[in-house]
Enzyme design. Structure first.
Site, PDB file in Angstrom:
ATOM      1  N   GLY A   1     -30.473  24.795 -22.136  1.00 12.63           N
ATOM      2  CA  GLY A   1     -31.255  23.584 -22.376  1.00 12.63           C
ATOM      3  C   GLY A   1     -30.713  22.919 -23.628  1.00 12.63           C
TER       4      GLY A   1
ATOM      5  N   ALA B   1     -31.481  23.080 -26.792  1.00 14.50           N
ATOM      6  CA  ALA B   1     -31.235  23.909 -27.982  1.00 14.50           C
ATOM      7  C   ALA B   1     -29.986  24.767 -27.802  1.00 14.50           C
ATOM      8  CB  ALA B   1     -32.454  24.800 -28.257  1.00 14.50           C
TER       9      ALA B   1
ATOM     10  N   LYS C   1     -29.726  31.876 -16.638  1.00 17.09           N
ATOM     11  CA  LYS C   1     -30.326  32.675 -15.561  1.00 17.09           C
ATOM     12  C   LYS C   1     -30.145  32.018 -14.197  1.00 17.09           C
ATOM     13  CE  LYS C   1     -34.895  33.425 -15.603  1.00 17.09           C
ATOM     14  NZ  LYS C   1     -36.169  33.993 -16.061  1.00 17.09           N
TER      15      LYS C   1
ATOM     16  N   ALA D   1     -37.710  17.408 -18.494  1.00 17.76           N
ATOM     17  CA  ALA D   1     -38.459  16.599 -19.463  1.00 17.76           C
ATOM     18  C   ALA D   1     -38.400  15.141 -19.041  1.00 17.76           C
ATOM     19  CB  ALA D   1     -37.872  16.786 -20.857  1.00 17.76           C
TER      20      ALA D   1
ATOM     21  N   GLY E   1     -40.935  12.376 -20.163  1.00 24.63           N
ATOM     22  CA  GLY E   1     -41.413  11.365 -21.105  1.00 24.63           C
ATOM     23  C   GLY E   1     -40.360  10.926 -22.083  1.00 24.63           C
ATOM     24  N   GLY E   2     -39.733  11.894 -22.761  1.00 29.00           N
ATOM     25  CA  GLY E   2     -38.666  11.508 -23.649  1.00 29.00           C
ATOM     26  C   GLY E   2     -38.553  12.345 -24.894  1.00 29.00           C
TER      27      GLY E   2
ATOM     28  N   GLU F   1     -46.864   7.629 -26.396  1.00 27.45           N
ATOM     29  CA  GLU F   1     -47.516   8.814 -25.821  1.00 27.45           C
ATOM     30  C   GLU F   1     -48.674   9.205 -26.724  1.00 27.45           C
ATOM     31  OE1 GLU F   1     -44.107  10.934 -23.065  1.00 27.45           O
ATOM     32  OE2 GLU F   1     -44.478  11.784 -25.037  1.00 27.45           O
TER      33      GLU F   1
ATOM     34  N   HIS G   1     -50.617  20.825 -20.061  1.00 29.78           N
ATOM     35  CA  HIS G   1     -50.413  19.388 -19.858  1.00 29.78           C
ATOM     36  C   HIS G   1     -51.555  18.873 -18.989  1.00 29.78           C
ATOM     37  CE1 HIS G   1     -48.636  15.544 -18.888  1.00 29.78           C
ATOM     38  NE2 HIS G   1     -47.679  15.777 -19.775  1.00 29.78           N
TER      39      HIS G   1
ATOM     40  N   ARG H   1     -53.382  15.984 -26.443  1.00 31.53           N
ATOM     41  CA  ARG H   1     -53.253  16.623 -25.140  1.00 31.53           C
ATOM     42  C   ARG H   1     -54.312  17.691 -24.865  1.00 31.53           C
ATOM     43  NH1 ARG H   1     -46.979  17.662 -23.804  1.00 31.53           N
ATOM     44  NH2 ARG H   1     -46.790  15.441 -23.456  1.00 31.53           N
TER      45      ARG H   1
ATOM     46  N   HIS I   1     -47.797  24.290 -19.908  1.00 26.19           N
ATOM     47  CA  HIS I   1     -46.665  23.376 -20.092  1.00 26.19           C
ATOM     48  C   HIS I   1     -45.716  23.820 -21.200  1.00 26.19           C
ATOM     49  CE1 HIS I   1     -44.611  19.551 -19.884  1.00 26.19           C
ATOM     50  NE2 HIS I   1     -44.890  19.259 -21.138  1.00 26.19           N
TER      51      HIS I   1
ATOM     52  N   GLU J   1     -37.855  26.205 -27.400  1.00 24.33           N
ATOM     53  CA  GLU J   1     -39.197  26.694 -27.075  1.00 24.33           C
ATOM     54  C   GLU J   1     -39.361  28.196 -27.271  1.00 24.33           C
ATOM     55  OE1 GLU J   1     -40.685  25.306 -23.315  1.00 24.33           O
ATOM     56  OE2 GLU J   1     -42.593  26.343 -23.558  1.00 24.33           O
TER      57      GLU J   1
ATOM     58  N   ARG K   1     -48.566  20.955 -29.979  1.00 21.40           N
ATOM     59  CA  ARG K   1     -47.350  20.146 -30.136  1.00 21.40           C
ATOM     60  C   ARG K   1     -47.618  18.666 -29.857  1.00 21.40           C
ATOM     61  NH1 ARG K   1     -43.420  18.509 -26.316  1.00 21.40           N
ATOM     62  NH2 ARG K   1     -44.811  19.435 -24.781  1.00 21.40           N
TER      63      ARG K   1
HETATM   64  C1  SIN Z   1     -44.404  14.287 -20.580  1.00 27.11           C
HETATM   65  O1  SIN Z   1     -43.551  13.493 -20.193  1.00 27.11           O
HETATM   66  O2  SIN Z   1     -45.598  14.099 -20.504  1.00 27.11           O
HETATM   67  C2  SIN Z   1     -43.928  15.563 -21.180  1.00 27.11           C
HETATM   68  C3  SIN Z   1     -43.401  15.312 -22.502  1.00 27.11           C
HETATM   69  C4  SIN Z   1     -43.666  16.466 -23.388  1.00 27.11           C
HETATM   70  O3  SIN Z   1     -44.211  17.468 -22.957  1.00 27.11           O
HETATM   71  O4  SIN Z   1     -43.375  16.354 -24.575  1.00 27.11           O
END
Ligand code: SIN
Length: 534
Positions: free
Chosen positions: A13, A15, A35, A46, A48-49, A113, A230, A276, A337, A361, A372
């Site tokens: 990913g 990282a 894996k 991912a 949202g951004g 967000e 989430h 959240r 999430h 993570e 977070r």
């Molecule tokens: C989302 O797009 O809602 C996920 C983004 C995140 O978990 O930071």
């Protein structure tokens, strides 16, 4: 005969890839073990951004403030500062490496967000931000001759020598047999553990192996009780819980109950854009109140062309379930999430075991505290992946002993898993049971009684002979449950129905777990600064 490399990175990913690129810059040989496919990771999904203070209306200090507020009093202030300050230059580097963030008239566009005081979320191809970042990073990593990728290689344990981590043991995808790969150091970037819950937005690979391996080897883990749920995963009978990005609410999507009522304003002044954890618990309360299994995310008031353009992946995916997001309210409910906790590290990704580093993570830098802030995870992986790679290259480049590792974990496994290694049925049954128990008893709402009941069952399951992968899975679930039982308050994403209040006087501390010891607490996560302060 064991294989050798200079550095092993587990996970591909954001990282892991960023750490590998940093290591390769020093001329070291780097082997990235994954894996699944090389491009399969939580990052890939991912939507949202990535949050970064780059817009004209934004400031690093505001991003810092929002992150600290979301973290509910438990963020490590120094880690937050590093992330928000270093973030912009690492994003610029991603752009220089070809990442195509969305733009209008040549200028970067930012979305909103929850719990952000500014529009500061960069996105790519609408809702495929992670995929685009992984594409750019893999292409950059493949240009480095020193980086080798081994896909479909499941890592099971860390190799130890004289108290140092000196390699890994993994299942070789070609010969389908265990193999040792030795190295100067290991960088864990294997992602989170969303799969230990029945309902999750995470891909199959997110089973927490990195946390389990680090724990088995003797490293400390921190804040394992803090699991983010989430609020809006698509909830359709029989289908995986597909993530419906928070950016949909950021762009104006609203939540309705089955009577069509917009309910979030009854729970929080910021309504759909409340933090959240609050949105998730409000949805649970609303589902209980109306005796339903879902609420609805409603995008129908938005201009359809905009919605299709802004969320093309979500639009296409929902169409497969015969839902048109521009005209149909979407059935949603919360799902696990993100793990705020993980392998305890300092600001340079060093774990508490020599030769072990962690980023993303799987790690706990303390950046996220108890909850977070949305879209901070990609930024954390990017910044701390690079830092971990740099620190490992600087320090472990000097370690030049012969590779004669002793695999303590391997011996354990021989005793624990005799005769059941090939039994896929057992593994599946264990996972199914653990996932259900975690969801029902250690989920969004927890209590002493529910957690204890889960732990009792885990204890029984653990008495059976289990293959190492199943044991790792069970151990991660047990660590989350033990930590959740230990924290007798509610804070951020951790909500105890029997201790519903936040207690700063007693509980403003991190939980620390380590093999063979009771849970302890620490006011700081950066153990180097703790030592320096003494
Ligand atoms: C989302 O797009 O809602 C996920 C983004 C995140 O978990 O930071």
């Amino acid at each position: 005969m064991a294989l050798e490399t200079d550095f092993i990175v587990i996970g591909s990913g954001i990282a892991g890839l960023r750490a590998a690129i940093e290591l390769a810059r020093t001329g070291a040989r780097v082997t990235v073990l994954t894996k699944d496919r090389t491009d399969e990771s939580n990052t890939e999904y991912a939507q949202g951004g990535i949050a970064v203070a780059l817009s004209e209306e934004d400031e690093v200090g505001l991003h810092e403030e929002d992150t600290l507020n979301a973290g509910a009093g438990l963020c490590d202030a120094a880690a937050v500062r590093v992330m928000v300050e270093d973030g912009p230059r690492y994003i610029q580097e991603l752009i220089d490496w070809g990442t195509e963030f969305d733009r209008e008239g040549g200028r970067l566009t930012f979305t909103q967000e929850a719990a952000h005081s500014r529009r500061r979320i960069l996105h790519a191809h609408g809702d495929s931000t992670g995929k685009e970042i992984v594409r750019a990073l893999i292409s950059r990593a493949r240009a480095e001759r020193e980086i080798a990728f081994v896909a479909h290689a499941a890592t099971e344990s860390l190799l130890m020598m004289d108290g140092r981590v000196r390699g890994v043991r993994y299942l070789d995808p070609l010969v389908r047999a265990p193999r040792e790969l030795r190295s100067r150091a290991v960088i864990l970037a294997s992602g989170g553990a969303g799969q230990v819950f029945l309902h999750t937005t995470n891909p199959q690979v997110a089973t927490g192996d990195g946390m389990a391996m680090a724990y088995a080897a003797g490293a400390e883990l921190a804040d394992m009780e803090f699991i983010q749920f989430h609020p809006t995963a698509l909830n359709i009978e029989g289908a995986p819980r597909f993530l419906l990005s928070e950016a949909m609410r950021g762009e104006g999507g609203i939540l309705r109950n089955r009577e069509g009522e917009r309910f979030m304003a009854r729970y929080h002044e910021r309504a759909e854009l409340a933090p959240r954890d609050i949105v998730s618990r409000s949805i649970v309360a609303e589902m209980q109140r109306t005796a339903t299994r879902t609420v609805y995310l409603d995008m129908t008031a938005l201009e359809p062309r905009f919605v299709r353009h802004r969320f093309p992946n979500i639009y296409e995916t929902c169409l497969r379930y015969e839902l048109d997001i521009t005209t149909d309210p979407l059935p949603v409910s919360p799902a696990s999430h993100y793990c705020m906790g993980g392998v305890r590290t300092d600001l340079d990704g060093r774990a508490t075991l020599p030769g072990l580093y962690a980023a993303g993570e799987v790690a706990c830098t303390g950046v996220h505290g108890a909850n977070r802030l949305a879209s901070n995870s990609l930024l954390e992986g990017l910044v701390f992946g690079a830092r971990a790679g740099r620190a490992a290259a600087a320090e472990e480049g000097r370690v030049n002993d012969r590779f004669e590792a002793h695999d303590a974990a391997m011996e354990d496994e021989k005793q624990l898993s005799s005769g059941v290694r090939a039994s896929g049925d057992v593994a599946l049954a264990v996972r199914k049971r653990v996932r259900r128990l975690m969801w029902e008893r250690v989920g969004i709402l927890r209590s002493r009684e529910s957690i204890r009941r889960a732990l009792l069952e885990f204890e029984q399951i653990s008495r059976a002979p289990l293959a190492l992968a199943s044991r790792n899975f069970l151990n991660v679930a047990t660590l989350i449950a033990r930590s959740a039982l230990w924290r007798e308050e509610s804070r951020g994403a951790h909500f105890r129905t029997d201790f519903p209040a936040r207690d700063d006087e007693y509980w403003r501390v991190h939980s620390i777990v380590r093999t063979g010891a009771d849970i302890s607490s620490s006011a700081e996560l950066d153990f180097n600064s703790v030592i320096d302060d003494k």
